[in-house]
Write a protein that holds these residues in place. Structure first.
Motif, short mmCIF file in Angstrom:
data_model
loop_
_atom_site.label_atom_id
_atom_site.label_comp_id
_atom_site.label_asym_id
_atom_site.label_seq_id
_atom_site.Cartn_x
_atom_site.Cartn_y
_atom_site.Cartn_z
N ALA A 445 11.26 3.86 8.09
CA ALA A 445 9.82 3.64 8.00
C ALA A 445 9.40 2.52 7.05
O ALA A 445 8.35 1.91 7.22
CB ALA A 445 9.13 4.94 7.59
N ILE A 446 10.19 2.29 6.02
CA ILE A 446 9.78 1.29 5.03
C ILE A 446 10.38 -0.07 5.36
O ILE A 446 11.59 -0.25 5.25
CB ILE A 446 10.22 1.72 3.61
N PRO A 447 9.58 -1.03 5.76
CA PRO A 447 10.12 -2.36 6.04
C PRO A 447 10.52 -3.07 4.74
O PRO A 447 10.04 -2.69 3.66
CB PRO A 447 8.98 -3.09 6.74
N PRO A 448 11.40 -4.06 4.83
CA PRO A 448 11.87 -4.76 3.63
C PRO A 448 10.72 -5.21 2.72
O PRO A 448 10.80 -5.07 1.49
CB PRO A 448 12.63 -5.96 4.18
N ALA A 449 9.63 -5.71 3.31
CA ALA A 449 8.53 -6.23 2.49
C ALA A 449 7.93 -5.11 1.63
O ALA A 449 7.59 -5.33 0.46
CB ALA A 449 7.46 -6.84 3.38
#
Lengths: 557, 95
Positions: A445-449
């Motif tokens: 769920a957590i994108p790199p950005a």
């Protein structure tokens, strides 16, 4: 320190990721109903002819290149003849004298650093069918399922370069990682797409001893004379006679007969079986030396720079080598069970397979295979260290998770500007979350950005680690950005200096004992005061600011 | 020249052939003659000649990795000497 060294060579079979079998268009899918994926080629019916699967050959070529093997310019197929109902045509199509690759290596990470394990050869062959035996021993018929017959296998034989069960496990893990990364095999041991047989024996140092000198002037000393009692001195005699021929290391070893362990169903099983078997061989050696086994220096040979004397057995007045044995690994009991000694070399009467024509490997095929490799794990670990300053351990944790995780790391590290912290977050929270949710990184769920945002927030606002983890969990649950997650949790880092200084002063005043301890040089005592500040601010105080204010206030006391 | 009997016995064993003593003798004679005949090739000088990997002057015959229909289970097992369920049944063999 072990009283012996363990010598291990592994033979690995991996199933190549093809849709169809090596020589026909039947499916290779796992778990199909019995005998539902067979044809005249699989069943060895008269007149059926095999045709080589191009994809299987290309995958095999890729694997061999990734294993740094020399690739032959011409390769051919051979029949290995034997009678067993798992292969109804009574031979297995394999490669004998002209395998398509040989002389490679695989780099593994050991506690002492990286180590190259030699690969003797890698060749293509077909799998055999599956046999189901009457486990009760009631003599009922055995059942045969030919679905697996003809499935493409790559056999990879290592040099006996592994020196500990742990190294064998590391080799298998690295092999699996490598072959998965280059998409040659899924290496699922449970489904039989990776199988392993382990060859193991031990070398016991036989150190020179004064007792041995009585034999030293008899270069033709018979084996009878150097093994009279099976005592340590008998051993020593063997080594004494051989001192001249020992290498630079100056060590001479007695070598136990090799045992090949089969039925290894997990990497942990491989490690356990090897540990058990090495120790069993040591016990057997101690029991049999002098009574059944002898160490005759005349049969000494060179092994990786040291002198090694294989144990021999006295039979009809002469000494014979003890044959290699096969053992099964009994997972439940945790023991190896010796099944048989191979008294005569198996006679497979290999001959060239007339139904398949040879393959000429040209530069085009090589280029195609090379282009499909991408960055291999060993090179990747190296780059993560040099490019991002990660420790060997951190690099290997990330690398072992595969390319997708490494790509996630690289994107996040680029955005956060802090590779070390990024690696920590991924190795701990991210991998833990993926593991809990049985998710792949691409589903995360957590994108790199966003992760980079959290890392920067921690740095700039001084959000403490515990609170940061809660923010992370919130982000993972609700796809929220850092700001949204902070707002939702009602977290606002306290960075107001005068407000914090007041709280720090109160905490200093309330903890006279900690202050006194700190003044006596117990730096750790300050933690108690810091803890009080954090409690007061519900963990929302700017950690770095508290650190500085506390130092100042303690100085002022 | 007849082959040594123990060679013939060994090869017969490998081929799972149960030969009578008379058959063994005959086989030793016949095989010996065949080998002698083929042995004439040894007279050729093959220095500098590449070993032949296949009788056909053909290489790199491949097929695409595409599924083809398999036999039905019944068709596959139609010739089985014995069948149990969807399996071939064979006398229990010890490895």
């Amino acid at each position: 320190m072990s009283p012996y060294r363990t010598i291990i060579g592994l033979e690995v079979h991996v199933q190549l990721l093809t849709r169809t079998k090596l020589f026909c268009g039947c499916s290779t899918k796992f778990g199909l109903p019995p005998n539902s994926a067979t044809c005249p080629v699989c069943a060895g019916l008269p007149g059926a002819l095999p045709v080589m699967n191009r994809m299987a050959f290309e995958l095999a070529l890729k694997a061999a290149m990734a294993l740094n093997c020399q690739i032959a310019s011409l390769t051919k197929w051979d029949r290995k003849n034997y009678f067993y109902p798992d292969l109804p045509k009574n031979y297995q199509i394999s490669q004998y004298d002209l395998p398509f690759s040989k002389a490679g290596w695989l780099q593994i990470e050991c506690p002492g650093g990286a180590k190259k394990i030699g690969i003797i050869r890698a060749h293509l062959e077909e799998d055999a069918g599956k046999m189901l035996h009457d486990e009760q021993g009631g003599g009922r018929d055995s059942l045969v399922d030919l679905n697996r017959t003809g499935v493409p296998l790559l056999e990879i034989v290592s040099q006996p370069d592994l020196r500990a069960p742990e190294e064998a496990k590391a080799y298998l893990e690295e092999m699996r990682l490598l072959l998965r990364e280059i998409e040659v095999s899924d290496c699922e041991m449970q489904e039989g797409s990776l199988r392993c047989d382990a060859n193991v024996n031990i070398h016991i140092p036989i150190s020179p001893s004064p007792v041995a000198s009585s034999f030293s002037r008899e270069p033709t000393a018979s084996a009878d004379r150097i093994q009279p009692h099976g005592t340590p001195s008998a051993l020593a005699a063997g080594s004494r006679l051989n001192v001249e021929s020992t290498g630079a290391e100056g060590e001479t070893f007695a070598a136990t007969p090799i045992v090949e362990i089969k039925n290894l169903n997990s990497f942990r099983g491989v490690e356990r079986a090897l540990k058990y078997e090495a120790e069993r061989q040591f016990q057997e050696y101690q029991q049999k030396l002098g009574s059944v086994w002898n160490v005759d220096p005349r049969s000494a040979r060179n092994f990786a720079g040291s002198t090694v004397i294989p144990v021999q057995e006295k039979r009809n007045g002469s000494l014979v080598m003890v044959a290699k044995a096969t053992a099964g690994w009994n997972e439940k009991r945790g023991v190896t069970e010796i099944q048989r000694r191979k008294e005569e070399a198996a006679d497979y009467r290999y001959f060239p397979e007339p139904d398949l024509v040879p393959i000429l490997i040209d530069s085009l095929m090589l280029e195609k295979a090379r282009a499909g490799l991408g960055e291999l794990p060993a090179a990747q670990r190296n780059r993560l260290q040099t490019e991002y300053g990660l420790s060997p351990y951190d690099a290997s944790v990330l690398s072992s998770q595969g390319r997708a995780v490494v790509a996630y790391f690289e994107q996040t590290a680029g955005l956060s500007g802090d590779p070390k912290e990024t690696s920590n977050w991924i190795s701990n929270e991210v991998l833990q979350t993926l593991n809990d949710r049985k998710q792949q990184i691409r589903e995360f769920a957590i994108p790199p950005a966003s992760l980079a945002g959290l890392i920067q927030e921690v740095k700039s606002s001084g959000l403490n680690k515990q609170r940061a983890r809660e923010v992370f969990a919130e982000m993972a649950n609700s796809d929220a950005t850092v700001k949204a997650a902070l707002a939702k949790l009602g977290y606002q880092v306290v960075s107001d200096e005068s407000q914090l200084r007041e709280i720090v002063r109160r905490a200093v005043a309330a903890n006279p004992k900690a202050v006194a301890d700190f003044k006596k040089g117990k730096v750790k005592a300050a933690d108690a005061i810091k803890g009080a500040v954090m409690r007061e601010t519900k963990g929302m105080a700017n950690t770095e600011l508290v650190q500085r204010l506390l130092a100042e206030e303690l100085d002022a006391v | 020249m007849a082959l040594p009997l123990e060679h013939v016995r060994w090869v017969a064993h490998l081929a799972r052939l149960d030969l009578t003593p008379a058959e063994l003798e005959a086989m030793a004679r016949d095989l010996g003659a065949i080998i002698e005949y083929v042995n004439q090739l040894q007279a050729l000088h093959t220095d500098g000649v590449e070993p032949l990997a296949h009788a056909l002057d053909l290489q790199n015959v491949f097929r695409a990795d595409e599924l083809a229909p398999s036999l039905t289970v019944d068709a596959a097992l139609a010739n089985a000497p014995a069948r149990r369920g969807d399996f071939y049944a064979v006398p229990a063999v010890l490895d």
